[in-house]
Write a protein that holds these residues in place. Structure first.
Motif, PDB file in Angstrom:
ATOM      1  N   VAL A 319      46.059  65.607 -29.814  1.00  0.00           N
ATOM      2  CA  VAL A 319      44.728  65.461 -30.409  1.00  0.00           C
ATOM      3  C   VAL A 319      44.272  66.796 -30.999  1.00  0.00           C
ATOM      4  O   VAL A 319      43.685  66.847 -32.085  1.00  0.00           O
ATOM      5  N   SER A 320      44.553  67.892 -30.283  1.00  0.00           N
ATOM      6  CA  SER A 320      44.195  69.213 -30.803  1.00  0.00           C
ATOM      7  C   SER A 320      44.959  69.515 -32.087  1.00  0.00           C
ATOM      8  O   SER A 320      44.396  70.080 -33.039  1.00  0.00           O
ATOM      9  N   LEU A 321      46.225  69.158 -32.128  1.00  0.00           N
ATOM     10  CA  LEU A 321      47.045  69.413 -33.308  1.00  0.00           C
ATOM     11  C   LEU A 321      46.529  68.624 -34.512  1.00  0.00           C
ATOM     12  O   LEU A 321      46.392  69.166 -35.611  1.00  0.00           O
ATOM     13  N   ARG A 322      46.222  67.347 -34.309  1.00  0.00           N
ATOM     14  CA  ARG A 322      45.760  66.523 -35.428  1.00  0.00           C
ATOM     15  C   ARG A 322      44.380  66.954 -35.920  1.00  0.00           C
ATOM     16  O   ARG A 322      43.992  66.654 -37.051  1.00  0.00           O
ATOM     17  N   SER A 323      43.620  67.636 -35.050  1.00  0.00           N
ATOM     18  CA  SER A 323      42.273  68.051 -35.414  1.00  0.00           C
ATOM     19  C   SER A 323      42.255  69.248 -36.348  1.00  0.00           C
ATOM     20  O   SER A 323      41.212  69.576 -36.925  1.00  0.00           O
ATOM     21  N   MET A 324      43.396  69.920 -36.501  1.00  0.00           N
ATOM     22  CA  MET A 324      43.473  71.032 -37.449  1.00  0.00           C
ATOM     23  C   MET A 324      43.261  70.513 -38.866  1.00  0.00           C
ATOM     24  O   MET A 324      43.886  69.527 -39.263  1.00  0.00           O
ATOM     25  N   PRO A 325      42.403  71.131 -39.645  1.00  0.00           N
ATOM     26  CA  PRO A 325      42.279  70.698 -41.048  1.00  0.00           C
ATOM     27  C   PRO A 325      43.616  70.822 -41.782  1.00  0.00           C
ATOM     28  O   PRO A 325      43.917  70.027 -42.671  1.00  0.00           O
ATOM     29  N   GLU A 326      44.409  71.815 -41.389  1.00  0.00           N
ATOM     30  CA  GLU A 326      45.712  71.993 -42.027  1.00  0.00           C
ATOM     31  C   GLU A 326      46.644  70.815 -41.739  1.00  0.00           C
ATOM     32  O   GLU A 326      47.442  70.420 -42.586  1.00  0.00           O
ATOM     33  N   PHE A 327      46.538  70.247 -40.524  1.00  0.00           N
ATOM     34  CA  PHE A 327      47.412  69.120 -40.204  1.00  0.00           C
ATOM     35  C   PHE A 327      47.032  67.902 -41.045  1.00  0.00           C
ATOM     36  O   PHE A 327      47.896  67.165 -41.515  1.00  0.00           O
ATOM     37  N   GLY A 328      45.741  67.681 -41.223  1.00  0.00           N
ATOM     38  CA  GLY A 328      45.311  66.603 -42.094  1.00  0.00           C
ATOM     39  C   GLY A 328      45.823  66.795 -43.502  1.00  0.00           C
ATOM     40  O   GLY A 328      46.254  65.842 -44.169  1.00  0.00           O
ATOM     41  N   GLU A 329      45.801  68.031 -43.987  1.00  0.00           N
ATOM     42  CA  GLU A 329      46.304  68.332 -45.330  1.00  0.00           C
ATOM     43  C   GLU A 329      47.801  68.034 -45.415  1.00  0.00           C
ATOM     44  O   GLU A 329      48.294  67.528 -46.424  1.00  0.00           O
ATOM     45  N   LEU A 330      48.515  68.329 -44.338  1.00  0.00           N
ATOM     46  CA  LEU A 330      49.946  68.088 -44.309  1.00  0.00           C
ATOM     47  C   LEU A 330      50.259  66.596 -44.436  1.00  0.00           C
ATOM     48  O   LEU A 330      51.125  66.188 -45.218  1.00  0.00           O
ATOM     49  N   THR A 331      49.557  65.764 -43.662  1.00  0.00           N
ATOM     50  CA  THR A 331      49.827  64.317 -43.719  1.00  0.00           C
ATOM     51  C   THR A 331      49.372  63.711 -45.041  1.00  0.00           C
ATOM     52  O   THR A 331      49.993  62.771 -45.540  1.00  0.00           O
ATOM     53  N   LEU A 332      48.318  64.244 -45.627  1.00  0.00           N
ATOM     54  CA  LEU A 332      47.894  63.769 -46.943  1.00  0.00           C
ATOM     55  C   LEU A 332      48.960  64.074 -47.991  1.00  0.00           C
ATOM     56  O   LEU A 332      49.237  63.255 -48.869  1.00  0.00           O
ATOM     57  N   ALA A 333      49.562  65.251 -47.882  1.00  0.00           N
ATOM     58  CA  ALA A 333      50.640  65.599 -48.807  1.00  0.00           C
ATOM     59  C   ALA A 333      51.842  64.680 -48.618  1.00  0.00           C
ATOM     60  O   ALA A 333      52.549  64.347 -49.571  1.00  0.00           O
ATOM     61  N   LEU A 334      52.048  64.242 -47.393  1.00  0.00           N
ATOM     62  CA  LEU A 334      53.203  63.412 -47.075  1.00  0.00           C
ATOM     63  C   LEU A 334      53.044  61.982 -47.555  1.00  0.00           C
ATOM     64  O   LEU A 334      54.012  61.359 -48.005  1.00  0.00           O
ATOM     65  N   TYR A 335      51.818  61.448 -47.504  1.00  0.00           N
ATOM     66  CA  TYR A 335      51.607  60.029 -47.791  1.00  0.00           C
ATOM     67  C   TYR A 335      50.736  59.733 -49.022  1.00  0.00           C
ATOM     68  O   TYR A 335      50.957  58.730 -49.690  1.00  0.00           O
ATOM     69  N   ALA A 336      49.762  60.569 -49.302  1.00  0.00           N
ATOM     70  CA  ALA A 336      48.782  60.195 -50.325  1.00  0.00           C
ATOM     71  C   ALA A 336      49.404  60.019 -51.699  1.00  0.00           C
ATOM     72  O   ALA A 336      49.012  59.154 -52.467  1.00  0.00           O
ATOM     73  N   GLN A 337      50.379  60.824 -52.035  1.00  0.00           N
ATOM     74  CA  GLN A 337      51.026  60.727 -53.343  1.00  0.00           C
ATOM     75  C   GLN A 337      52.289  59.880 -53.287  1.00  0.00           C
ATOM     76  O   GLN A 337      53.059  59.849 -54.237  1.00  0.00           O
ATOM     77  N   ASN A 338      52.505  59.216 -52.129  1.00  0.00           N
ATOM     78  CA  ASN A 338      53.635  58.305 -51.980  1.00  0.00           C
ATOM     79  C   ASN A 338      54.985  59.014 -52.047  1.00  0.00           C
ATOM     80  O   ASN A 338      56.001  58.429 -52.350  1.00  0.00           O
ATOM     81  N   SER A 339      54.998  60.304 -51.826  1.00  0.00           N
ATOM     82  CA  SER A 339      56.254  61.040 -51.869  1.00  0.00           C
ATOM     83  C   SER A 339      56.074  62.371 -51.161  1.00  0.00           C
ATOM     84  O   SER A 339      55.058  63.044 -51.339  1.00  0.00           O
ATOM     85  N   PRO A 340      57.044  62.765 -50.333  1.00  0.00           N
ATOM     86  CA  PRO A 340      56.932  64.046 -49.623  1.00  0.00           C
ATOM     87  C   PRO A 340      57.415  65.233 -50.449  1.00  0.00           C
ATOM     88  O   PRO A 340      57.763  66.267 -49.887  1.00  0.00           O
ATOM     89  N   VAL A 341      57.427  65.099 -51.781  1.00  0.00           N
ATOM     90  CA  VAL A 341      57.998  66.150 -52.626  1.00  0.00           C
ATOM     91  C   VAL A 341      57.288  67.481 -52.425  1.00  0.00           C
ATOM     92  O   VAL A 341      57.920  68.529 -52.262  1.00  0.00           O
ATOM     93  N   SER A 342      55.947  67.494 -52.439  1.00  0.00           N
ATOM     94  CA  SER A 342      55.222  68.765 -52.333  1.00  0.00           C
ATOM     95  C   SER A 342      55.449  69.407 -50.976  1.00  0.00           C
ATOM     96  O   SER A 342      55.581  70.637 -50.878  1.00  0.00           O
ATOM     97  N   LEU A 343      55.514  68.605 -49.924  1.00  0.00           N
ATOM     98  CA  LEU A 343      55.760  69.154 -48.592  1.00  0.00           C
ATOM     99  C   LEU A 343      57.167  69.717 -48.496  1.00  0.00           C
ATOM    100  O   LEU A 343      57.384  70.812 -47.970  1.00  0.00           O
ATOM    101  N   ARG A 344      58.123  68.984 -49.011  1.00  0.00           N
ATOM    102  CA  ARG A 344      59.506  69.454 -48.979  1.00  0.00           C
ATOM    103  C   ARG A 344      59.645  70.757 -49.754  1.00  0.00           C
ATOM    104  O   ARG A 344      60.328  71.693 -49.311  1.00  0.00           O
TER     105      ARG A 344
END
Length: 377
Positions: A319-344
């Motif tokens: 719960v502490s890990l997911r509460s990081m704003p950075e972690f939310g940004e990471l999952t948005l990069a992974l799913y919001a654009q339907n491709s993990p290209v930016s994260l990779r």
């Protein structure tokens, strides 16, 4: 019942991440008939939505040859606890489950005990049309009145279950299932060919046969719309293929009913089974998102926190890990654009300078997440 995750997690975390990436894209593409991902670009992943737990549903599991009862129950429980670690990280809201699990899933009390810190913190919600579990039991007992073993007539201690946050359900799965069932008989509908298939073994006029099949939801007379009850009101035995088509549609309609009513997301595409029942995200329906578990597990390996997430991390740490704003940004990069290209790409840029060490504790996991997100374009 103690759950030993250690050996399997250590072995899995040692998989080559590039090989895992190859497997992910090859397998996901093949599963969807090509290289197009399951999700539609029109969908937006929203972390403020709850995440619906379908991976303990008996009917959904049965569609994939799994059984939450008997010899497979321990495997289902182990898989469910592992999936829940991912689920917690993918929402800033609650994990939600239908109250039926309390009565129909034998290992569910153990599951709640294992995730008790989440229950106590209010991070898990039970969805039902009424708050009182005894009143809910009475409602469901009638729906399962013809079941050989009615799970709603057995007395059980529900003290722990009453600690779970209640969330009202205003919609009706029964009505939604009936709607999808009827539409399946339309031209080019999901039951195309079913009438012809059944007719081959049914003495009667085609119109009569089609009407009998079409009216199945009404002929259930208030029974739950599950496969075994549906088969009993069809006056001819079904083949294995016909049974699979019907059971998959019933489970798909059930899941869609909850996802749309609760505006929830759902994890699918697991290593052991897909568990989506054929749901796909269509343009114009932004009420839910489907999230690939394999994609998320792969990303956790990329950033060096896979072993920690599935091993040493407590529920509170997750719960502490997911509460990081950075972690939310990471999952948005992974799913919001339907491709993990930016994260990779971010991970590749970091590796040109240094290696991301596998995190052993929360502080190291947070550092890895922050380092990767700082490189996101």
């Amino acid at each position: 019942m103690a759950i030993d995750r250690g050996h399997d997690q250590r072995m899995e975390s040692q998989r080559d991440v590039y090989g895992a990436g190859r497997d992910l894209y090859v397998n996901v593409g093949a599963a969807n008939g090509g290289s197009v991902p399951r999700s539609s670009p029109s969908h937006t992943y929203d972390r403020s939505r709850p995440l619906f737990i379908q991976y303990l549903n008996p009917e959904v599991l049965a569609c994939y040859g799994l059984n939450c009862r008997g010899v497979q129950s321990e495997r289902v429980l182990k898989d469910s606890l592992r999936i829940t670690r991912l689920a917690v990280l993918l929402t800033d809201a609650n994990l939600v489950f239908p109250a039926s699990y309390i009565f129909e899933v034998p290992c569910f009390s153990v599951f709640l005990h294992e995730i008790s810190p989440l229950v106590v913190s209010g991070s898990v919600s039970c969805v039902a049309p009424v708050m009182d579990l005894e009143a809910y039991r009475d409602i469901k007992a009638e729906e399962y009145r013809h079941d050989r073993v009615n799970p709603y007539v057995l007395k059980m201690d529900m003290a722990a279950e009453r600690d779970v946050t209640w969330q009202p359900r205003l919609g009706s799965s029964t009505a939604d299932i009936a709607t999808l069932w009827h539409s399946a008989f339309e031209e080019n509908g999901e039951f195309t060919g079913l009438v012809e298939s059944v007719s081959a073994r049914w003495a009667g006029r085609r119109g009569e046969i089609e009407e009998t099949l079409h009216s199945v939801p009404q002929r259930l007379e208030g029974q739950a719309a599950v496969g075994r009850f549906v088969q009993k009101v069809i006056p001819v035995g079904l083949t294995a293929r016909e049974t699979t088509r019907i059971n998959m549609l019933l489970s798909r309609a059930y899941l869609l009913s909850y996802l749309r009513d609760l505006r929830a997301n759902m994890l699918v595409d697991f290593l052991h089974s897909d568990l989506s029942c054929g749901i796909s995200e269509t343009r114009g329906d932004s009420t839910f998102s489907l999230l690939s578990a394999r994609r998320f597990d792969l990303a956790l390996q990329w950033i060096g926190i896979h072993t920690y997430v599935h091993g040493a991390a407590s529920w509170q740490h997750l719960v502490s890990l997911r509460s990081m704003p950075e972690f939310g940004e990471l999952t948005l990069a992974l799913y919001a654009q339907n491709s993990p290209v930016s994260l990779r790409s971010a991970v590749i840029r970091i590796r040109r300078i240094t290696e991301l060490e596998d995190a052993m504790n929360l502080i190291q996991a947070q550092r890895n997440v922050g380092t990767v997100v700082s490189q996101l374009c």
